[in-house]
Design a protein around this motif. Structure first.
Motif, PDB file in Angstrom:
ATOM      1  N   LEU A  98       0.861  -1.173   0.000  1.00 49.86           N
ATOM      2  CA  LEU A  98       0.000   0.000   0.000  1.00 49.86           C
ATOM      3  C   LEU A  98       0.904   1.232   0.000  1.00 49.86           C
ATOM      4  O   LEU A  98       1.995   1.216   0.592  1.00 49.86           O
ATOM      5  CB  LEU A  98      -0.878   0.027   1.258  1.00 49.86           C
ATOM      6  CG  LEU A  98      -1.801  -1.159   1.517  1.00 49.86           C
ATOM      7  CD1 LEU A  98      -2.493  -0.987   2.859  1.00 49.86           C
ATOM      8  CD2 LEU A  98      -2.824  -1.283   0.404  1.00 49.86           C
ATOM      9  N   ALA A  99       0.428   2.285  -0.660  1.00 51.68           N
ATOM     10  CA  ALA A  99       1.164   3.551  -0.587  1.00 51.68           C
ATOM     11  C   ALA A  99       1.200   4.002   0.874  1.00 51.68           C
ATOM     12  O   ALA A  99       0.321   3.658   1.669  1.00 51.68           O
ATOM     13  CB  ALA A  99       0.482   4.606  -1.452  1.00 51.68           C
ATOM     14  N   MET A 100       2.248   4.783   1.243  1.00 52.53           N
ATOM     15  CA  MET A 100       2.439   5.166   2.638  1.00 52.53           C
ATOM     16  C   MET A 100       1.210   5.855   3.216  1.00 52.53           C
ATOM     17  O   MET A 100       0.852   5.648   4.367  1.00 52.53           O
ATOM     18  CB  MET A 100       3.659   6.095   2.781  1.00 52.53           C
ATOM     19  CG  MET A 100       4.989   5.402   2.541  1.00 52.53           C
ATOM     20  SD  MET A 100       5.261   3.960   3.597  1.00 52.53           S
ATOM     21  CE  MET A 100       5.582   4.752   5.159  1.00 52.53           C
ATOM     22  N   ASP A 101       0.521   6.664   2.389  1.00 54.17           N
ATOM     23  CA  ASP A 101      -0.607   7.422   2.920  1.00 54.17           C
ATOM     24  C   ASP A 101      -1.959   6.783   2.564  1.00 54.17           C
ATOM     25  O   ASP A 101      -2.998   7.373   2.778  1.00 54.17           O
ATOM     26  CB  ASP A 101      -0.562   8.860   2.378  1.00 54.17           C
ATOM     27  CG  ASP A 101      -0.518   8.892   0.856  1.00 54.17           C
ATOM     28  OD1 ASP A 101      -0.435   7.787   0.242  1.00 54.17           O
ATOM     29  OD2 ASP A 101      -0.560   9.983   0.276  1.00 54.17           O
ATOM     30  N   ALA A 147      -8.814  -1.875  -2.076  1.00 53.93           N
ATOM     31  CA  ALA A 147      -8.930  -0.994  -3.230  1.00 53.93           C
ATOM     32  C   ALA A 147      -7.628  -0.237  -3.463  1.00 53.93           C
ATOM     33  O   ALA A 147      -7.316   0.176  -4.580  1.00 53.93           O
ATOM     34  CB  ALA A 147     -10.084  -0.019  -3.027  1.00 53.93           C
ATOM     35  N   ALA A 148      -6.842  -0.077  -2.403  1.00 52.11           N
ATOM     36  CA  ALA A 148      -5.584   0.658  -2.528  1.00 52.11           C
ATOM     37  C   ALA A 148      -4.404  -0.275  -2.813  1.00 52.11           C
ATOM     38  O   ALA A 148      -3.261   0.145  -2.830  1.00 52.11           O
ATOM     39  CB  ALA A 148      -5.329   1.440  -1.231  1.00 52.11           C
ATOM     40  N   ASP A 149      -4.725  -1.563  -3.028  1.00 55.26           N
ATOM     41  CA  ASP A 149      -3.693  -2.588  -3.211  1.00 55.26           C
ATOM     42  C   ASP A 149      -2.811  -2.281  -4.417  1.00 55.26           C
ATOM     43  O   ASP A 149      -3.302  -1.987  -5.497  1.00 55.26           O
ATOM     44  CB  ASP A 149      -4.416  -3.927  -3.407  1.00 55.26           C
ATOM     45  CG  ASP A 149      -3.442  -5.083  -3.489  1.00 55.26           C
ATOM     46  OD1 ASP A 149      -2.361  -4.992  -2.876  1.00 55.26           O
ATOM     47  OD2 ASP A 149      -3.777  -6.069  -4.171  1.00 55.26           O
ATOM     48  N   GLU A 150      -1.493  -2.370  -4.224  1.00 48.51           N
ATOM     49  CA  GLU A 150      -0.578  -2.129  -5.345  1.00 48.51           C
ATOM     50  C   GLU A 150       0.249  -3.351  -5.693  1.00 48.51           C
ATOM     51  O   GLU A 150       1.145  -3.290  -6.545  1.00 48.51           O
ATOM     52  CB  GLU A 150       0.360  -0.966  -4.999  1.00 48.51           C
ATOM     53  CG  GLU A 150      -0.377   0.344  -4.821  1.00 48.51           C
ATOM     54  CD  GLU A 150       0.569   1.535  -4.867  1.00 48.51           C
ATOM     55  OE1 GLU A 150       1.406   1.607  -5.783  1.00 48.51           O
ATOM     56  OE2 GLU A 150       0.488   2.370  -3.956  1.00 48.51           O
ATOM     57  N   GLY A 151      -0.012  -4.469  -5.009  1.00 50.77           N
ATOM     58  CA  GLY A 151       0.758  -5.672  -5.318  1.00 50.77           C
ATOM     59  C   GLY A 151       0.956  -6.485  -4.062  1.00 50.77           C
ATOM     60  O   GLY A 151       0.361  -6.209  -3.024  1.00 50.77           O
TER      61      GLY A 151
END
Lengths: 95, 982, 202
Positions: free
Chosen positions: B908-911, B917-921
Motif C-alpha cells: 500500500l502507498a504510505m498514505d 482498493a488501494a492494493d498495489e501488489g
C-alpha cells in the motif's frame, strides 16, 4: 468409466487424465492476420455440449497415448476412441 | 424369557448359546441370530427412541430397511453408532446400547418433545429458529445439536484396518433370493465368471423367511443346495455380508464386504473391504421391501411389517408376540397368519382393508374384511388396537402389510426413473437402467416365487447368449406362483391421532398434508421440508406411502408425482472403508531422493515438497534454531562450497532429429541453435500466454536434449510435451522419456566448487573456466569410471555446477562429494538454504511462477522470441498482459533492518487507507539474508522498475504487520553475475 | 579416483520375504532401456532384435530367455536385459541396433518387485485394478497401470509370477502397500486362502 482403448482394450478411467474438447488439436496458424482472435477463440470459446462430445484423454498411467474419445456427456456412453496422433495427422497437422 | 425358547425350525444353531448385553443387561441368543431376533426372543420390545419426539420404538423390519432399531455396538474406540439391529449378527460378548435418549431409554427426559408435538410439525426448523438471529449461534444451534442426531462417534481413531480391491466378472448377480440364485446357477453352470453378492450373512434371501417349495423341497433347503453347488464352481465367487452400494458407469459397481463385523475381534484382518467390481453384465435381484399402512399411533413397539414377522418366525424361530394380529391390504399379508398359526402362535385377528371374501381359509381365526385400525394402545409396547367400528382387539404384535415396493434403488443410480404399475401398486424399474444391468424377480415387480425363479433364469440365459458364452442345458426350477393380489390402501382416514409415515424422521400424515397445504407439492421439496426419507434408512419403508398421501391431496396420480432420486450408497457406509489402507503415512506415496539415506544419517530435517521428502537443513551440534543452521549453510556455501541434492527437479530425455524444432515450439525462447555441449535457461508458457514453468535444457548431442522442469511440474510438463508431440506436431521426429528417477543430481555451488569437482571428475576432462564456461554441459565419468553428466549452471548465484550420476550411486556419490570437499569445508545444504540463495540472487521459483504471472511481470518478456512461434506466443502479446503500469517483480527490504518481512503482505502507498482498493501488489517470497544481515523479499508491485527507492507499506493484516519497505532491484547479491562466471 | 569409488545401492537393499505362500523379492542385476526408432523406421527397429516385436500390451522373450521386450507404448519399446557393463547399458543397446535409434537408460528409474506363489492373484486384486485372469492377462502380458497413486508396470512372467516395476523414489511406500495387502490377505487367516480365493490361482 471404462474407456475402450484402441490398442489396449477396456481400461479404467482412473488411469487417464482428462483435458477437454478435441478441437484443441486444431491449433490456429500463428501467422494468420487475425491470429490473436483465432487463438482467443481456440482457447476460450470451446463447445460444452449436452450430448455427444469429442474430447481428449491422456493415458498417463498407461501407454502415454493421447486419445480422442467420443463420449455422450449426458449418458457417458462412449461411441468411438481414436489415437489422437492419428486424428491430428488426418486433420493435416504435421510439424 | 431366556431367549432360548423358540418356535420349531429356523436357521439358528441351537447347539451353542451366545451371551450378549443390551443396555447393560445380559441376554442369550443362538448363532444365526441377529441382534434384533435375539432381542425379540428375549422379549425386549423397546429398542430405541424416535428421532424427534423421542417416542418408544421397537424392531419394525428384518432387514437393512429398518427405521427404528438403531443401536450402538461395541465400546470405546470400536464404538459404532446407528447400526441396524436387524442386520447386526450376534456374536459372543456383543455389547449393544440403545441411543437417542437423555437419561435412560425407558425414562427419556426428551420425551417431553412428544408433548410439544404440535409445535414441532413440518418445517419447524425453518419456522422456529429464524429470529432473533443473534440467538442462532449461542442458543438454537447448540441445543439442536445436543438433542438431534441419533448415535455418537467415539471421537477416537478407528483401531480397525480396512482394505479395498478390484474384482472382474462376466456377470454380477446382486441379491441371492430365488431370482438371484436361479440367475447365478445358469451363469455358473455355463462357465461364465460370476459373482453373486448378498448383504445378508446367509444366502437365499426371502426363501429362508417364507415357506415356499421349490422342486419339491422347502425353499430354504433348495437355496442351501444351490449355494453349495455354486460354491464348488471355479468360476463363481460368492460374497455374502456384501452390500452393493452403488451402480456406476459402464458396469462398475461399488460393494462393501463386511469381513469381521460379525466377529468379537478382527484380529488384524481388514474389518471391511471396499470392492470395485468391473462387470460385463449385471442382474439386479434386490427383491422388494414391504411398506406399512398409516394409522393412528402406528409407531408403538410391536407394530411390525408382516413379512418381517414371518422372517422372525420362519428363519429365526422367534415369535415377535404371543398374540399376533395382521393388518393387510393384500393376499401376501395373510401368509403371516398362516405361517404363525402353523407354528402354534395365537392369531388375534386378520384385518383386511378389502371388501371381499377372505382370500385364504384360515379356520378358527377372527377375520375383519373391510376393517380399518384407527388407533393402538400400550405406552411402551402394543397392547390392543381399535377398529373404525369401535371394536377393540387385544394383541401384543401387529403385522402390517401395505404391499411391496421393488428395491429399485440401484436402477436409479444413473438417473433412471422408476415407473408406476397400477396392478401391483408400486414403482418398478423404468428406462435408463445402468448400462449392462438387467432386473429379475420382485425388483421387477414379479412378486411371486415362481416368477422370480423364471425371470432370474431367463435373464441370465439371455445374457449368456449375448456374451457368446455357451449355455448349459438347464431346467427351470419349479415353484408355485402364489397369489400376491393387492388393493392400494395407504392410510386410515378415520384415525384422529398422529399416524406415522416415516418412523425414522417422525414424519406423520399430518406433516405431509401441512407441507402440501403450505405449497410444497414437488416430492423433492416435500422431502427437504419435512425430512421425509432422510437419514440412515432413506425412507425405504416410508417414501411410497408419503407419495400416495401427497397424490391424494393434489388430486394427482402417484406415477405423475414420481419419486425422489436415489443416490449411492444403498445403505450407510463407514468413511473408514473408503480410506482403506490409505491412512496416516500410507495416505499417499512418499518419494525419497537418491541420497536420502545419507541425509538421514547426517541428521537432516525433512520437509515434504510435491510428494518428495527433501532435506530442509542439517543441524550441527550447538544450533538451537533452524535459522542458525540455514544461515550457516548459506554462508559456508558462499564462502567455500555447498552440496545439495536437486534430483527432484523433473528431467525429461528428448531425442530425435527434430528435437530442437520441438523445443522451439514448447519454449518461449529459442533452442534449435543451441550448440551441443551447452545449456540454456528456458521459459515455458501456457497457450494463454502466462508463464507455466522454467528450467534449464542441455544439448548432449545433435539429436539429444535433456530438459529440467520444476519439481512440482514434472509430470504436468511431460504430459504437455506429449500433447504437443502427438496432437499438435505429430510429424516431428521426437521421442520423450522421463529421466527424473534415473539420475541422482547434485548442486555443487560456491567459490571452491571447481576445486572440489576436480577431485571427482575423471581426467582428462578440463574444468577450467575457458574449457567449461558458464552454461556448458558434458558427459563425464566420475570417481574412476562411473557415468556422469556435468552442467555448469547456478541457482545460488555462485560459481556452481550440477552433476548427475545414476540413482543407484546416489548415496555413495553424496558421500564421495563430501569426502572430496573436506579440504574446502564443504557443507551439505537443504532446501531452505537453497531458497535463501535463490532469493538473494533474484531467481524466480514457485511463489513467483504462480499461474498468474506473465513474462513481463517477471522482467523476462524479452525472452519470448518474436522470430518463431511457440505455445503461448500469440496470446502473450495481448496488451493487457504487457501494460507498462502493470505488476512487476521487484526486491523489497525493510527500512528498519531489524524487522522480519512476511510473504503474502500487500503493498500500500504510505498514505493509503488499509483497503484492498488501494492494493498495489503483494510479497511473494521472503527470507533472512545472511549475506546482507536483514530480511529481504521478492514481490510484484505496480510500475515496479520506475519506483526503485520509493517506500511503501508491506501490509499483512493476517499477521498484524505493517512494515515500511524500500523498493529495490530484485538482485540482492552479485547483481553483475561476476561470481557465477568466475 | 579410487579413493572415491562408487558403490551401487538398490532402493530396497535386496529385500526378500515370504508372506503366506507368496514370495516377495526385489529383483536386482537387470538393465532396462527404452528404445524408439526414428520416424518411419519402426520396421528397422524390429529387425535389430532377435526377438519378435511385441504389440502394445504384450512382451516377447528371446530364446535364451535373457532379453525381454516390453510393448508399453506405441512407438517405444522397453528392453529388460542384463548389460555386460551396467554403466554402459544404453551404449550396448545402441550398438546392437541395425539403425540409428533413440535409447534412454531407465535401469535406475524403477524398482522391480517379484511376487510369486499360488496366492499371488488374491494379493494383487487388492492392489491392481487390471483384470489378471489367465485369459485376460496371460503369461507375457505387460501393462502400465496405476496402483497406490503410482504408475506401475505389471508383467506376468509366468502363471504365478508377476514383476511389478514401480518408480524408484517411491520404492518403500510401494513395498509397504504390497506387504500390507499380502499380510491382510494371507496372514491370520480364518479360513484357508485357497478356498476363499479359488479364482485366479490356477
Amino acid at each position: 468409466m471404462i474407456i475402450p482403448h484402441p490398442l489396449l482394450g477396456p481400461r479404467d478411467a482412473s488411469e487417464f487424465v482428462y483435458l477437454g474438447d478435441a478441437s484443441l488439436i486444431d491449433r490456429p496458424d500463428p501467422r494468420a492476420a487475425d491470429a490473436l482472435q483465432q487463438f482467443h477463440d481456440y482457447l476460450y470459446l470451446r463447445d460444452n455440449p449436452a450430448g455427444e462430445h469429442r474430447e481428449l484423454w491422456f493415458h498417463e498411467h498407461g501407454d502415454r497415448s493421447w486419445l480422442v474419445v467420443t463420449r455422450n456427456t449426458l449418458t457417458h456412453e462412449i461411441t468411438a476412441v481414436e489415437l489422437a496422433k492419428k486424428v491430428a495427422l488426418e486433420r493435416g497437422r504435421d510439424r | 424369557m431366556t431367549g432360548l425358547e423358540r418356535l420349531p425350525g429356523g436357521l439358528v444353531d441351537r447347539n451353542r448359546c451366545i451371551a450378549f448385553t443390551f443396555d447393560g443387561h445380559p441376554y442369550l441368543g443362538f448363532p444365526g441370530d441377529t441382534l434384533a431376533s435375539a432381542l425379540l426372543a428375549n422379549g425386549v420390545r423397546m429398542v430405541g427412541r424416535s428421532f424427534k419426539y423421542h417416542r418408544p420404538r421397537g424392531v419394525f423390519s428384518a432387514g437393512s430397511e429398518e427405521p427404528n432399531a438403531l443401536v450402538q455396538l461395541r465400546r470405546g474406540a470400536y464404538r459404532e453408532p446407528n447400526t441396524r439391529a436387524t442386520v447386526a449378527e450376534l456374536f459372543d460378548g456383543l455389547d449393544a446400547t440403545s441411543q437417542n435418549y437423555c437419561g435412560s431409554l425407558r425414562f427419556d427426559l426428551l420425551a417431553v418433545n412428544d408433548l410439544l408435538a404440535s409445535f414441532l410439525g413440518a418445517g419447524f426448523y425453518y419456522k422456529t429458529f429464524m429470529w432473533p438471529q443473534a440467538l442462532w449461534e449461542r442458543l438454537y444451534e447448540p441445543v439442536i445439536r445436543a438433542s438431534a442426531g441419533p448415535g455418537r462417534l467415539s471421537g477416537d481413531t478407528d483401531p480397525d484396518v480396512y482394505d479395498r480391491g478390484y474384482l472382474h466378472c462376466d456377470l454380477l448377480v446382486i441379491g441371492s433370493g430365488p431370482a438371484g440364485l436361479a440367475a447365478a446357477l445358469v451363469a455358473g453352470r455355463s462357465g461364465a465368471r460370476t459373482i453373486l453378492v448378498d448383504e445378508d450373512f446367509v444366502m437365499g434371501g426371502r426363501l429362508h423367511a417364507e415357506t415356499h417349495e421349490i422342486d419339491g423341497q422347502p425353499g430354504g433347503a433348495w437355496a442351501g443346495s444351490v449355494v453349495a453347488e455354486l460354491g464348488a464352481l471355479e468360476n463363481v465367487r460368492l460374497l455374502s455380508r456384501t452390500t452393493v452400494i452403488g451402480a456406476y458407469d459402464h458396469g462398475i459397481y461399488g460393494a462393501v464386504e463386511r469381513k469381521t463385523d460379525h466377529l468379537p475381534d478382527s484380529k488384524g484382518k481388514p474389518r471391511q473391504i471396499l470392492w470395485r467390481v468391473h462387470s460385463r453384465r449385471a442382474i439386479l435381484c434386490a427383491g422388494a421391501i414391504e411398506r406399512p399402512i398409516a394409522f393412528g399411533a402406528n409407531d408403538r413397539p410391536g407394530v411390525m411389517l408382516a413379512g418381517a414377522v414371518r422372517t422372525y418366525a420362519n428363519r429365526y424361530a422367534v415369535a415377535p408376540g404371543k398374540r399376533v394380529g395382521v393388518f393387510t391390504n393384500n393376499d401376501d399379508g395373510w401368509r403371516t397368519a398362516v405361517d404363525l398359526a402353523a407354528k402354534g402362535v395365537e392369531i388375534a385377528a386378520v384385518i383386511d382393508t378389502r371388501e371381499m371374501a377372505p382370500p385364504v381359509d384360515v379356520t378358527s381365526v377372527e377375520v375383519r374384511m373391510g376393517g380399518r385400525i384407527t388407533t393402538t394402545w400400550g405406552r411402551k409396547g402394543l397392547k390392543a388396537i381399535t377398529l373404525a367400528t369401535g371394536e377393540k382387539i387385544a394383541m401384543d404384535c401387529l403385522a402390517v402389510s401395505g404391499g411391496w415396493n421393488p428395491a429399485v434403488h440401484l436402477t436409479c443410480h444413473q438417473r433412471g426413473r422408476p415407473i408406476w404399475r397400477d396392478d401391483i401398486a408400486a414403482f418398478v424399474p423404468g428406462t435408463g437402467l445402468p448400462v449392462g444391468m438387467a432386473v429379475a424377480g420382485s425388483v421387477n415387480g414379479s412378486l411371486s416365487c415362481g416368477a422370480a425363479l423364471r425371470e432370474g433364469h431367463d435373464a441370465a440365459s439371455a445374457i449368456m447368449q449375448d456374451l457368446g458364452i455357451g449355455l448349459a442345458k438347464d431346467a427351470l426350477p419349479a415353484a408355485s406362483d402364489e397369489s400376491v393380489a393387492v388393493m392400494p390402501f395407504w392410510r386410515v382416514t378415520e384415525s384422529r391421532g398422529r399416524a406415522w409415515v416415516d418412523l425414522q424422521n417422525d414424519v406423520t400424515v399430518k406433516d405431509i398434508q401441512q407441507a402440501h397445504h403450505e405449497g410444497y407439492r414437488s416430492v423433492e421439496l416435500l422431502k427437504r421440508y419435512t425430512t421425509l426419507g432422510m437419514a440412515t434408512d432413506q425412507g425405504k419403508t416410508a417414501n411410497v406411502v408419503a407419495l400416495a398421501i401427497l397424490a391424494e391431496h393434489g388430486g394427482r396420480s402417484i406415477g405423475d408425482i414420481g419419486t425422489t432420486i436415489f443416490r449411492p450408497p444403498y445403505t450407510p457406509v463407514s468413511i473408514a472403508v473408503f480410506a482403506g489402507r490409505s491412512r496416516g503415512k500410507a495416505f499417499r506415496p512418499t518419494r525419497l531422493t537418491p541420497s536420502h539415506v545419507w541425509a538421514e544419517g547426517r541428521g537432516g530435517t525433512f520437509v515434504e515438497a510435491s510428494g518428495w521428502l527433501r532435506a530442509r537443513w542439517y543441524p550441527v551440534s550447538g544450533e538451537t534454531h533452524w535459522r542458525q543452521s540455514v544461515d550457516r549453510e548459506v554462508r559456508l556455501t558462499r564462502s567455500g562450497v555447498g552440496i545439495c541434492d536437486v534430483s527432484t527437479l523433473g528431467k525429461i530425455d528428448i531425442q530425435g532429429e527434430d528435437s530442437g524444432t520441438f523445443l522451439n515450439k514448447v519454449y518461449a525462447n529459442g533452442f534449435a541453435k543451441l550448440p551441443v555441449g551447452r545449456v540454456r535457461y528456458g521459459l515455458m508458457l501456457r497457450e494463454d500466454g502466462f508463464v507455466y514453468d522454467d528450467g534449464t535444457t542441455a544439448r548432449l548431442g545433435k539429436t539429444h536434449f535433456v530438459m529440467t522442469t520444476t519439481t512440482a511440474n514434472d509430470g504436468l510438463v511431460f504430459r504437455n510435451l506429449e500433447f504437443a508431440r502427438q496432437c499438435l506436431w505429430p510429424g516431428l521426429d521426437v521421442h520423450l522419456a522421463s529421466a527424473t528417477e534415473q539420475w541422482a543430481q547434485f548442486s555443487v555451488a560456491g567459490p571452491r566448487s571447481r576445486d572440489l569437482l576436480a577431485k571427482i571428475v575423471d581426467p582428462p576432462f578440463d574444468l577450467a573456466n575457458d574449457a567449461f564456461p558458464l552454461m556448458a554441459c558434458g558427459t563425464v565419468t566420475v570417481c574412476g569410471g562411473a557415468p556422469g553428466r556435468l552442467f555448469r549452471i547456478s541457482f545460488s548465484g555462485e560459481l556452481g555446477y550440477e552433476i548427475a550420476v545414476p540413482s543407484r550411486y546416489g548415496v555413495s556419490f553424496m558421500a564421495a562429494l563430501m569426502t572430496a570437499g573436506e579440504d574446502f569445508d564443504a557443507v551439505p545444504y537443504g532446501v531452505e538454504a537453497l531458497g535463501v540463495m535463490r532469493l538473494e540472487k533474484g531467481h524466480v521459483a514457485g511463489n513467483e511462477l504462480n499461474g498468474q504471472s506473465t513474462a513481463k511481470m517477471l522482467n523476462l518478456e524479452r525472452m519470448i522470441s518474436r522470430k518463431k512461434d511457440c505455445i503461448g506466443n500469440v496470446l502473450s502479446q495481448r496488451p493487457a498482459m504487457n501494460r507498462q503500469d502493470g505488476l512487476a517483480m521487484m526486491g523489497f527490504r525493510p527500512l528498519d533492518r531489524s524487522v522480519e518481512l512476511t510473504a503474502g503482505a500487500h503493498f500500500l502507498a504510505m498514505d493509503a487507507e488499509d483497503r484492498m482498493a488501494a492494493d498495489e501488489g503483494y510479497m511473494t517470497s521472503v527470507a533472512h539474508s545472511p549475506e546482507l544481515g536483514y530480511s529481504i523479499g521478492l514481490g510484484f508491485i505496480m510500475r515496479g522498475p520506475e519506483r526503485v527507492g520509493e517506500t511503501v507499506r508491506a501490509w499483512d493484516a493476517v499477521n498484524g504487520k505493517d512494515i515500511p519497505v524500500e523498493i529495490v532491484p530484485p538482485h540482492f547479491v552479485d547483481p553483475q553475475g561476476n561470481r557465477l562466471r568466475g | 579416483m579410487a579413493d572415491h569409488a562408487l558403490t551401487a545401492a538398490s532402493p530396497l537393499a535386496g529385500y526378500a520375504r515370504t508372506i503366506g505362500d507368496v514370495l516377495l523379492t526385489e529383483v536386482g542385476d537387470y538393465n532396462l532401456c527404452s528404445v524408439a526408432a526414428p520416424l518411419g523406421e519402426d520396421e528397422a527397429l524390429v529387425d535389430s532384435f532377435d526377438v519378435p516385436r511385441p504389440a502394445t500390451g504384450q512382451s516377447s522373450i528371446s530364446t535364451d530367455g535373457a532379453t525381454r521386450l516390453l510393448g508399453l507404448q506405441p512407438d517405444q519399446i522397453l528392453i529388460l536385459f542384463r548389460a555386460d557393463d551396467p554403466d554402459r547399458a544404453a551404449d550396448q543397446v545402441a550398438a546392437a541396433m541395425k539403425t540409428a535409434a533413440y535409447v534412454t537408460d531407465q535401469s535406475d528409474s524403477w524398482v522391480l518387485l517379484a511376487l510369486e506363489g499360488a496366492d499371488v492373484c488374491p494379493v494383487l486384486e487388492r492392489l491392481c485394478m487390471l483384470d489378471l485372469d489367465d485369459a485376460a492377462f496371460p503369461a507375457g502380458a505387460v501393462s502400465r497401470t496405476v496402483m497406490e497413486h503410482l504408475s506401475v508396470i505389471i508383467l506376468r512372467e509366468r502363471d504365478n509370477r508377476f514383476l511389478l516395476f514401480n518408480p524408484r523414489s517411491s520404492a518403500r511406500s510401494f513395498l509397504h502397500a504390497v506387504e500390507t495387502a499380502a499380510e491382510t490377505v494371507l496372514l491370520q487367516s480364518n479360513e484357508p486362502v485357497s478356498v476363499r480365493h479359488r479364482r485366479g490361482t490356477s
